[in-house]
Scaffold this motif. Structure first.
Motif, PDB file in Angstrom:
ATOM      1  N   SER A 136      13.834 -16.002   3.470  1.00 29.82           N
ATOM      2  CA  SER A 136      12.810 -15.239   4.208  1.00 29.82           C
ATOM      3  C   SER A 136      11.947 -14.395   3.287  1.00 29.82           C
ATOM      4  CB  SER A 136      13.499 -14.329   5.235  1.00 29.82           C
ATOM      5  OG  SER A 136      14.318 -15.065   6.101  1.00 29.82           O
ATOM      6  N   GLN A 137      12.541 -13.911   2.188  1.00 24.33           N
ATOM      7  CA  GLN A 137      11.854 -12.927   1.344  1.00 24.33           C
ATOM      8  C   GLN A 137      11.182 -13.511   0.113  1.00 24.33           C
ATOM      9  OE1 GLN A 137      14.817  -9.906   0.399  1.00 24.33           O
ATOM     10  NE2 GLN A 137      15.581  -9.917   2.519  1.00 24.33           N
ATOM     11  N   HIS A 138      11.351 -14.814  -0.148  1.00 17.49           N
ATOM     12  CA  HIS A 138      10.896 -15.306  -1.460  1.00 17.49           C
ATOM     13  C   HIS A 138       9.382 -15.362  -1.600  1.00 17.49           C
ATOM     14  CE1 HIS A 138      10.394 -19.340   0.410  1.00 17.49           C
ATOM     15  NE2 HIS A 138       9.665 -19.646  -0.672  1.00 17.49           N
ATOM     16  N   HIS A 139       8.646 -15.267  -0.467  1.00 22.56           N
ATOM     17  CA  HIS A 139       7.186 -15.159  -0.556  1.00 22.56           C
ATOM     18  C   HIS A 139       6.683 -13.794  -0.122  1.00 22.56           C
ATOM     19  CE1 HIS A 139       5.858 -19.053  -1.894  1.00 22.56           C
ATOM     20  NE2 HIS A 139       6.562 -19.686  -0.966  1.00 22.56           N
ATOM     21  N   GLY A 140       7.605 -12.974   0.432  1.00 22.44           N
ATOM     22  CA  GLY A 140       7.199 -11.642   0.877  1.00 22.44           C
ATOM     23  C   GLY A 140       6.088 -11.724   1.907  1.00 22.44           C
ATOM     24  N   THR A 141       5.000 -10.967   1.658  1.00 16.31           N
ATOM     25  CA  THR A 141       3.827 -10.995   2.545  1.00 16.31           C
ATOM     26  C   THR A 141       2.587 -11.437   1.764  1.00 16.31           C
ATOM     27  OG1 THR A 141       3.412  -8.648   2.095  1.00 16.31           O
ATOM     28  CG2 THR A 141       4.758  -9.181   4.018  1.00 16.31           C
ATOM     29  N   ILE A 187      -1.981 -16.857   0.997  1.00 17.41           N
ATOM     30  CA  ILE A 187      -2.272 -18.186   0.447  1.00 17.41           C
ATOM     31  C   ILE A 187      -3.753 -18.193   0.072  1.00 17.41           C
ATOM     32  CG2 ILE A 187      -2.144 -20.667   0.855  1.00 17.41           C
ATOM     33  CD1 ILE A 187      -0.137 -20.128   3.059  1.00 17.41           C
ATOM     34  N   SER A 188      -4.048 -17.808  -1.131  1.00 16.93           N
ATOM     35  CA  SER A 188      -5.433 -17.552  -1.560  1.00 16.93           C
ATOM     36  C   SER A 188      -6.297 -18.804  -1.499  1.00 16.93           C
ATOM     37  CB  SER A 188      -5.445 -16.997  -2.992  1.00 16.93           C
ATOM     38  OG  SER A 188      -4.709 -15.798  -3.050  1.00 16.93           O
ATOM     39  N   TYR A 189      -5.752 -19.957  -1.861  1.00 17.18           N
ATOM     40  CA  TYR A 189      -6.560 -21.181  -1.937  1.00 17.18           C
ATOM     41  C   TYR A 189      -7.178 -21.494  -0.577  1.00 17.18           C
ATOM     42  CZ  TYR A 189      -7.784 -26.114  -2.524  1.00 17.18           C
ATOM     43  OH  TYR A 189      -8.460 -27.317  -2.546  1.00 17.18           O
ATOM     44  N   LEU A 245      -4.015 -14.650   9.111  1.00 17.87           N
ATOM     45  CA  LEU A 245      -3.618 -16.036   9.359  1.00 17.87           C
ATOM     46  C   LEU A 245      -3.155 -16.734   8.078  1.00 17.87           C
ATOM     47  CD1 LEU A 245      -6.508 -17.113  11.775  1.00 17.87           C
ATOM     48  CD2 LEU A 245      -4.161 -16.480  12.380  1.00 17.87           C
ATOM     49  N   PHE A 246      -3.407 -16.123   6.952  1.00 16.68           N
ATOM     50  CA  PHE A 246      -3.097 -16.762   5.668  1.00 16.68           C
ATOM     51  C   PHE A 246      -1.999 -15.992   4.884  1.00 16.68           C
ATOM     52  CE2 PHE A 246      -7.319 -17.938   6.945  1.00 16.68           C
ATOM     53  CZ  PHE A 246      -7.392 -19.284   6.656  1.00 16.68           C
ATOM     54  N   LYS A 247      -1.315 -15.099   5.582  1.00 17.70           N
ATOM     55  CA  LYS A 247      -0.251 -14.315   4.933  1.00 17.70           C
ATOM     56  C   LYS A 247       1.122 -14.686   5.498  1.00 17.70           C
ATOM     57  CE  LYS A 247      -2.488 -10.071   3.330  1.00 17.70           C
ATOM     58  NZ  LYS A 247      -2.455  -8.586   3.394  1.00 17.70           N
ATOM     59  N   TYR A 254      -5.305 -24.745   9.631  1.00 16.83           N
ATOM     60  CA  TYR A 254      -4.192 -25.640   9.947  1.00 16.83           C
ATOM     61  C   TYR A 254      -3.315 -25.858   8.713  1.00 16.83           C
ATOM     62  CZ  TYR A 254      -1.644 -29.794  11.415  1.00 16.83           C
ATOM     63  OH  TYR A 254      -0.647 -30.696  11.718  1.00 16.83           O
ATOM     64  N   SER A 255      -3.967 -26.047   7.578  1.00 16.55           N
ATOM     65  CA  SER A 255      -3.220 -26.215   6.324  1.00 16.55           C
ATOM     66  C   SER A 255      -2.370 -24.977   6.033  1.00 16.55           C
ATOM     67  CB  SER A 255      -4.185 -26.465   5.164  1.00 16.55           C
ATOM     68  OG  SER A 255      -4.852 -27.700   5.310  1.00 16.55           O
ATOM     69  N   SER A 256      -3.003 -23.801   6.263  1.00 20.65           N
ATOM     70  CA  SER A 256      -2.266 -22.563   6.015  1.00 20.65           C
ATOM     71  C   SER A 256      -1.058 -22.464   6.939  1.00 20.65           C
ATOM     72  CB  SER A 256      -3.193 -21.364   6.254  1.00 20.65           C
ATOM     73  OG  SER A 256      -2.483 -20.160   6.121  1.00 20.65           O
ATOM     74  N   ARG A 257      -1.241 -22.870   8.215  1.00 19.01           N
ATOM     75  CA  ARG A 257      -0.135 -22.799   9.167  1.00 19.01           C
ATOM     76  C   ARG A 257       1.018 -23.688   8.711  1.00 19.01           C
ATOM     77  NH1 ARG A 257      -2.272 -25.010  13.775  1.00 19.01           N
ATOM     78  NH2 ARG A 257      -3.754 -23.281  13.738  1.00 19.01           N
TER      79      ARG A 257
END
Length: 683
Positions: A570-575, A578-580, A596-598, A540-543
């Protein structure tokens, strides 16, 4: 102000980058240019004939050669040239020689006894001209007297013959000789004999030369200057009977329907258009490949060019000085670059000269006015500066009109002339203001239709009072501060590697505006409060975290941000992942889905997007470490950049390893200044 054109996202028009599309745009541009220039350029036609009564008063729309009057004047001059005759020199020499022989024969006879009974051939020749009494009178002269008279007679004959004698002038020539041979020292018989002998050889020796006469008359014709039909002069009055001269004048001006000048005019116009537009095409091909290969850019350039011609056509109906000549150069300088604006300005000046009846004054006026317009927008930072540019052009136009008036000698000091010049100066000032108004009105239209972003638009977006930025400042102050720092970092790096620094800075300001919807879900806005993610499921946090990119895109649409800014969001995080929260979820479930975390991406497509990604990640990483000394700052920056490379986030943009090294060095320099140590102040 160079390179003001901003690479854009998708606007309303998005042509394919194909040869067919580019050819279509170019052909349509040429056709539109031809139609606009040809429209209304030729005056009204008439179908008149000799002897017809003119239905209206007709004036000359331009200055032209009056062929009828010119030919008539030349014919009059040619008719006055006398016939050309050539002297028959052989005839002169023959006559003098024959007379000399007769004189010699008379001398011979004077030494012969009974010469009249002799059978000498010379005597028979003399008898063909003179009687025996006349021969005797000459033979019986004293030798000295005879020699003197004969010598004088030869000279007199030769002199008269060399002057040339026409057929009609033979009698006159004989009279002249008789007057010259009037001697008192000889008898009347001797006088008559000598005169008859000499006059026998007075004959016509001038021959008419048709070629020389024709050449002389042609030379006389060439000396006659062409007679002009002056612009605005009356050709024929209403109710006046049309003459052959009137018809000739109408044909010379191209006003007669049967005139062949229309075909010549349209062919010449087409050739001029091809040469001028061909020159622009060559410039684009050799110097502006980015524009030449882009059908959207060619379409935009063609629209600006044709719009300027159409407006010039409309305003030119009132006065050539009222044409807003600086409009197109200013637009092109803002949307593309000043070098291209100068090239287009020259082309427009040529066409404005055609629109105004081939008037060279307006060509010069258009060139100078357009140049002033280009230089007046070199430091435009907001739309209100365009008004200032219009004022500069207006004042310059006033000086240009005045200088051209003095140069052409139009100022003569009369009341009507002063009034006319005053109106021209007023028109010149008005066209500068009209040009700025048109630019202010047209520029947003092109920005929206073609999805372009000019420096003016970017500078307006950088204003913190802008709707989206103001909300970010108030509702997510931590994110706003983070965005400002990222903007400073990214702009400094962009300057070092030749990227668009203004676009990078403004893009960084907006890259996280999606966080406005859930500001407290991001640690920079929690201000010491409890982190809600401590109680959330990692998925949920990742979402929530991932959602800020799509929320940012929606926010960009809501506040009508340019497409290129939306692309940077749109591109500033790319793909990236979210490792944490991914590792937190793996601790709960080993089989968790990594997707789910990309972020959905796309990866950075331009150098500018890559710089914002790196600046965003570096700023967050450096802020998270406890020690901000140079060593730790360098280590964390290297780690972030290497991680982005390993993940392939920079694979789709045109950035090089050399540029990455330069960016890394600049990040260190800026962050060292940001996290510098301060001295401890006494309590």
């Amino acid at each position: 102000m160079n390179n003001l054109r901003r690479m854009t996202g998708i606007g309303m028009f998005n042509f394919q980058r194909s040869v067919i599309c580019k050819t279509f745009v170019v052909v349509i541009g040429v056709i539109l240019t031809y139609v606009i220039l040809a429209w209304g350029l030729l005056p009204q036609k008439y179908s008149l004939s000799v002897g017809q009564v003119s239905p209206e008063t007709i004036y000359a729309p331009r200055t032209a050669v009056d062929h009828y009057a010119t030919e008539k004047a030349r014919k009059q001059v040619a008719d006055q040239v006398p016939d050309v005759y050539t002297l028959d020199q052989a005839s002169v020499e023959s006559s003098v020689s024959e007379l000399s022989k007769h004189f010699s024969n008379i001398e011979k006879l004077s030494t012969t006894e009974d010469y009249l009974d002799s059978e000498d051939d010379s005597l028979e020749l003399l008898r063909e001209i003179l009687t025996d009494n006349e021969i005797s009178s000459l033979v019986n002269m004293s030798s000295d007297k005879r020699e003197e008279l004969f010598e004088f007679s030869l000279v007199t004959l030769e002199s008269e013959l060399k002057q040339g004698i026409k057929v009609d002038d033979v009698d006159g020539a004989k009279i002249n000789i008789e007057e010259k041979l009037d001697f008192e020292s000889i008898t009347a018989g001797q006088q008559q004999a000598l005169t008859n002998l000499i006059l026998n050889y007075v004959e016509s020796n001038l021959k008419f030369s048709h070629e020389d006469t024709k050449l002389s008359r042609e030379e006389a014709k060439e000396q006659v200057e062409e007679i002009k039909i002056l612009k605005d002069s009356k050709i024929v009055d209403k109710g006046e009977v049309v003459t052959e001269h009137h018809i000739s004048q109408l044909e010379s001006l191209g006003l007669q329907e049967a005139s062949t000048q229309d075909i010549n005019f349209y062919a010449g116009l087409g050739l001029v258009i091809m040469l001028v537009l061909g020159s622009i095409a060559l410039y684009l091909y050799f110097n502006e490949q980015q524009i030449w290969k882009n059908s959207n850019d060619l379409l935009l350039l063609s629209l600006i060019f044709c719009t300027a011609l159409f407006i010039s056509k409309i305003f030119g109906m009132f006065s050539g000085f009222l044409i807003p000549m600086a409009m197109a150069p200013i637009l092109i300088a803002i949307v593309f670059n000043s070098n291209l604006a100068h090239i287009v300005n020259i082309a427009l000046a040529i066409f404005i000269g055609i629109i105004t009846g081939n008037n060279f004054v307006f060509v010069v006026f258009a060139l100078l006015s357009g140049m002033v317009g280009i230089y007046s927008v070199r430091k435009v930072t907001q739309r209100s500066d365009l008004t200032r540019a219009g004022a500069i052009v207006a004042i310059s136009n006033m000086l240009i009109v005045l200088s051209l008036t003095l140069l052409t000698g139009a100022f003569q000091g009369s009341t009507d002339m002063i009034k006319t010049i005053s109106m021209d100066i007023l028109y010149g000032m008005l066209n500068g203001l009209i040009a700025s108004v048109l630019v202010i009105g047209i520029l947003p239209f092109f920005e929206n239709i073609f999805g372009i972003t000019t420096s003016i638009r970017l500078l307006e977006l950088s204003n913190p009072n802008n709707g989206a930025l103001k909300r970010l400042l108030i509702e997510a102050p931590g994110t706003y501060h983070h965005s400002i720092v990222v903007g400073n970092l990214a702009e400094a790096a962009a300057n070092e590697v030749g990227a668009d620094s203004l676009l990078v800075r403004v893009g960084a300001y907006y890259h996280d505006i999606g966080k406005i919807n859930r500001p407290f879900a991001f640690i920079e806005n929690q201000l010491g409060k409890k982190n809600p993610h401590d109680s959330y499921d990692p998925k949920y946090s990742s979402r929530i975290i991932l959602q800020h990119v799509s929320d940012g895109e929606e926010m960009a649409n809501k506040y009508k941000l340019p497409p290129i800014i939306k692309d940077l969001i749109s591109q500033h995080h790319g793909t990236t992942k979210i490792s944490y929260f991914y590792h937190k979820a793996k601790n709960i479930d080993e089989n968790v889905d990594e997707a789910l975390f990309k972020y959905n991406g796309p990866k950075p497509q331009t150098k500018e997007a890559a710089i914002i990604m790196l600046a965003d990640s570096v700023e967050a990483a450096v802020r998270s470490i406890k020690e901000h000394d140079t060593k730790h700052i360098i280590e964390i920056i290297k780690k972030v950049i290497n991680m982005k490379l390993e993940e392939g986030q920079l694979d789709e943009c045109n950035i090089t390893f050399k540029e990455l090294a330069t960016i890394e060095k600049k990040f260190v320099e800026v962050l060292q200044g940001f996290f510098h140590k301060r001295i401890n102040y006494p309590s």
